[in-house]
Every structure is written in C-alpha cells, then in structure tokens.
Enzyme design. Sequence first.
Site, PDB file in Angstrom:
ATOM      1  N   ALA A 140       0.616  -1.300  -0.001  1.00  0.00           N
ATOM      2  CA  ALA A 140       0.046   0.147   0.102  1.00  0.00           C
ATOM      3  C   ALA A 140       1.086   1.022   0.078  1.00  0.00           C
ATOM      4  CB  ALA A 140      -1.137   0.228   1.216  1.00  0.00           C
TER       5      ALA A 140
ATOM      6  N   GLY B 241      -0.573  -5.163   1.268  1.00  0.00           N
ATOM      7  CA  GLY B 241      -1.947  -5.229   0.508  1.00  0.00           C
ATOM      8  C   GLY B 241      -1.568  -5.764  -1.246  1.00  0.00           C
TER       9      GLY B 241
ATOM     10  N   GLU C 144       4.125  -5.703   7.422  1.00  0.00           N
ATOM     11  CA  GLU C 144       3.413  -4.978   7.778  1.00  0.00           C
ATOM     12  C   GLU C 144       3.375  -4.605   9.560  1.00  0.00           C
ATOM     13  OE1 GLU C 144      -0.509  -5.331   4.921  1.00  0.00           O
ATOM     14  OE2 GLU C 144       1.450  -6.442   6.211  1.00  0.00           O
TER      15      GLU C 144
END
Length: 258
Positions: free
Chosen positions: A66, A112, A135
């Site tokens: 992302a 993502g 993440e």
Amino acid sequence: MSYQNILVDTKDRIQYITINRETKLNALNKETLDELHTALTQAFADDSVGGLIITGAGTKAFVAGADISGFPALDAAGGTALAQEGQTKVFDLIANGPKPIIAAVNGFALGGGLELAMACHIRIASDNAKMGLPELTLGLIPGYGGTQRLPQLVGKGKAMEMILTSDMLTADQALQHGLVNHVTEQSALIAKAEEILNKILSRSPFAVTAAITAINAAGSADGYQQEIALFGNCFGTADMKEGVDAFLNKRKPVFTGK
C-alpha cells in the site's frame, strides 16, 4: 472509461487489469483502489467478460504494498475506515465475485499486494516473485484480509511465522506452501494464466459462479447447506441439461450460462 492508475483491456472473454504505477512499484493508493472497484464492478456486469487476470506493470512488482505516505495523518478511527473501505470495495469484492479472477504475480507482492493476490481465486507467480506481509515492521498488522486469507492458504503455523517475522517467500517456497498454484518464467506468466482461465471459461458460467460461492463457504457454519442448495439450483439450469446430454451423447457441451 479513462483510468489514471490502472490499464483495462478485454480480449475475447478475458479482461486484463494491470496496476499501472510502475515507478511506485504499483503500490496501492486510494485512487487505485477506487479505479479497481469501478473496473471490477463493470466487468462483473458485462456479459462479454467471462473472467479476469490482474497483474502489475513492468517486471519488478505485482504490487509492492500500500502507499503508506498518508498513514501518518490517520488516527485509530481513520485506520479502521481505511481497512473497512478497502475490504468492502476491492478485496472482498474480488474474493466473492461471480467471475473467476486470476492473479498473475510478476514480482514483489508485499503487504496489500499479497492481500490483493490472495483475494483472487487462483494465483500464478513468475519465478522472480517474492511474497510477504511486512506490516509488523511498520507497527501495523495486515488490514486487507491478510490475517484471514493467509492461514487458509498456507496453514495457521506458517501464517503466524510469515506475519510475525515479516519474512518473504520466494516463488518456489510459495508454491511449496500452497500460496500460489503455479510458478512460471516471467515471459510465460500471462500465457499460463490465460491457459487456466480459458479452461475455466469452457465450463458452465452458472456452475462456475456457484462453485466459487460454495468454496468460499468452506469452513463456515452453513457451508454444507450452501453447497446442497447451490447443487440443487444447478438442476434448474439449461447448462446442466446441456452438460448431461453432451456427456451421455459423447459430445462437447455448449454452455450459455442459463
């Protein structure tokens, strides 16, 4: 429709969606997710589209994650809204879509990006692909379905290891653990995805949609009942009668999706 962050092309019954932010390693930002939502919704409503292939521009990345440039401005409520919107508008839309979607993973699929690939029904990886959910290195956890879909594909123990360590898998390791279905040379990636999708498109569209729905219900409290109901519904279709007649008369069926 004109898009700024994705490319959409339809050939025969296959729609190709390419995340087209190569200089950003095809990272997902809000605008890209909005465009994906629009393209997917239109494809699902278009009878000329039988299935989709999603890939990334260039040779380095499918989607490298992302776009986190806007994350510092978000508080807890903003982060919750970000995940909810993405899940609803794109990731769950893909996973529960009525048409088969194959991810052609042509390089890095991180965060993502891996979550996007996992939402697709089938994953094909090029031999240079690397996949992971990093993440935790940002003080976050996956927010687009990663903690839910990864255990379903690789098992709880391996998912725990991947997410908690943030380690990446090579394409061959991803194949070994069931994260991808096939690994090819990069030059053969799209052709392999087309081969599989064209085989699916030779089946009854009604039955393909029913099968996706039933498989997605696996493990749920009413999974068996959903299968029974969907199985029964198939008996009310012209496709089922055509398929059985073709089998009994030793010919190839001609399905219409009715």
